[in-house]
Design a protein around this motif. Sequence first.
Motif, PDB file in Angstrom:
ATOM      1  N   SER A 257      69.443 -34.349  42.065  1.00 37.04           N
ATOM      2  CA  SER A 257      68.197 -34.692  41.371  1.00 37.04           C
ATOM      3  C   SER A 257      67.328 -35.639  42.193  1.00 37.04           C
ATOM      4  CB  SER A 257      68.512 -35.335  40.015  1.00 37.04           C
ATOM      5  OG  SER A 257      69.182 -36.578  40.187  1.00 37.04           O
TER       6      SER A 257
ATOM      7  N   ASP B   9      66.254 -27.843  38.621  1.00 36.74           N
ATOM      8  CA  ASP B   9      65.012 -27.518  37.919  1.00 36.74           C
ATOM      9  C   ASP B   9      65.011 -26.082  37.391  1.00 36.74           C
ATOM     10  OD1 ASP B   9      64.829 -26.984  40.842  1.00 36.74           O
ATOM     11  OD2 ASP B   9      62.927 -26.064  40.288  1.00 36.74           O
TER      12      ASP B   9
ATOM     13  N   LYS C 238      65.681 -25.499  33.711  1.00 36.85           N
ATOM     14  CA  LYS C 238      64.644 -25.699  32.700  1.00 36.85           C
ATOM     15  C   LYS C 238      64.247 -24.370  32.064  1.00 36.85           C
ATOM     16  CE  LYS C 238      62.729 -29.780  35.010  1.00 36.85           C
ATOM     17  NZ  LYS C 238      61.559 -30.339  35.726  1.00 36.85           N
TER      18      LYS C 238
END
Length: 576
Positions: free
Chosen positions: A258, A268, A271
């Motif tokens: 991250s 990511d 998501k």
Amino acid sequence: MEYKWIALSNVLISSLMGMINMSIVLISLPAIFNGIHINPLDSFQYLLWILMGYGLVTATLLLSFGRLSDMYGRVKLFRLGFLIFTLGSVLCYLTPSTGNAGALEIIGFRIIQAVGSALFMANSAAILTDAFPPKELGKALGINMVALMSGQFLGLILGGVLAIFNWRYVFLISVPFGLIGTIWSFYKMKEMSTKSEKTKIDVVGNVTFVAGITLLLIGVTYGLMPYGNSPMGWYNPWVIASMLIGLVFLILFPIIESRVESPMFRLDLFKNRMFTYANGAGLLSALSRGGMMFMLILLLQGIWLPLHGYSYASTPFWAGIYMIPLTVGIIIMGPTSGALSDRYGPRWIATGGMLICALAFILLALLPYNFTYLEFGSILFMMGVGGGMFGSPNSSSIMNSVPPQDRGVASGMMFTIMNTSFTASMAIFFTIVIVGITQRFPDAMATSLASIGAIHLAPILSNIPPTAALFSAFLGYNPVDAILGALPPALVSSIPHATLNTLTGTTWFPSTLENAFIPSLRISFIIGAIFSLIAALLSALRGKSYIHEDEVLKPGSKAYLKQQEYEKKNESSQGK
């Protein structure tokens, strides 16, 4: 020929070759151990590493190779994978030594194979996604999923057949596939990927992930081995240290990913709901299936076939033959479910597949030990149908949900999750069964000896380690022969001839082991059903069909805004 079919043909060769190589060893270990002159009762660690080392190395390298393929070209690394895998297969065939040295050489050469396998496995789904339009991707991935899943079971059949002639042929069979794939890919495949050349290699993330997963799986592997007076090694300080340090690295891994500029594990991407739930379902599906095949082979090879009159020497071959209904179910439903998911979406097809798998696990758990083959084969076919329904829609969900430039890393992430879960599943199922046998085997042995009037042999035969009992069944031989062979001749000669014939026959030891093995086997099948049900739930929650290319064309959509942001960053980095 259209390029998409050229790409598919190459990927199918790699998928078949990789999966056949993984399972062909599973069924031919008796011939390999005999060929290099190793006593299986004293070589449990070699058996585990020959079985699990290949999957461990593949799992640790997939993420790194997925990222490298996005940077330097998927086809380039795919070709290299063919070449390295073929070299490893040749080396396995030529294994020069015998004994422990020969076992270590095979383990090392299989690691070379695993590097090649990781290279083409990390890129296969991405290459198909590049070559096929989104509306045809499910069909292509479905055909490839048939190759992946049926390759596992073709390996069982080929291993049983080839091991009859020479154990080296088990490795030689991969060489023609490797040569054809190498030549075909070099001359016919072309690079269609969108390269991310400005992306940096995530050195810290690579080291952390490889160290974490390697230490954890090494700890799990040696935890399955005897330690001191304990039948398992979970109290071994080195096992505890290895697992704890591995867990620390894996906890640090997402924190590092991250924060680094170019993470190899793209957090990511999670998501995206489709990407997250499809990978979660894939993880649980692999956890349910990874140890299942091993348990079924143990059941057939170590208990059911000997009890039905098959000689120990012939059980590896017939175990492979009797697993065919599973392959048939996959072959029928793999491409069919892919085509249906292209038309109707992957959500409910994948969900239905996992529900069918859960039902099959429950039926296996309820199966009586003296089942008929019609019952067993029908359940295997049902499981194959469920696996075939799930595999292709789930893979196409993952690959369609990411932008073109991230397909390599997405493919690497998908197969890393799958392979790691597959290896972990074997460790979970091993542990359940070994713990159960440890608790029940001495009493089962004493009861069985009393039934034939040989209770005075209980102190000797009850000392057979549970792991030795389990793997002698798996390797298709009676460990009582080895135990009696180590006794003083005077003691052996005092045993009545009829009793000796019973002890060394094909039915007494499987019957004894069965009483300790079957309850644990049923528990493992119930756990498989639970994993499958949770996977079905995640599949149902994944949402409707999502195709990244379609979404980015809709102004104002989240995918459209993300793509615009990515293109701006890419332009600014190129300007620098």
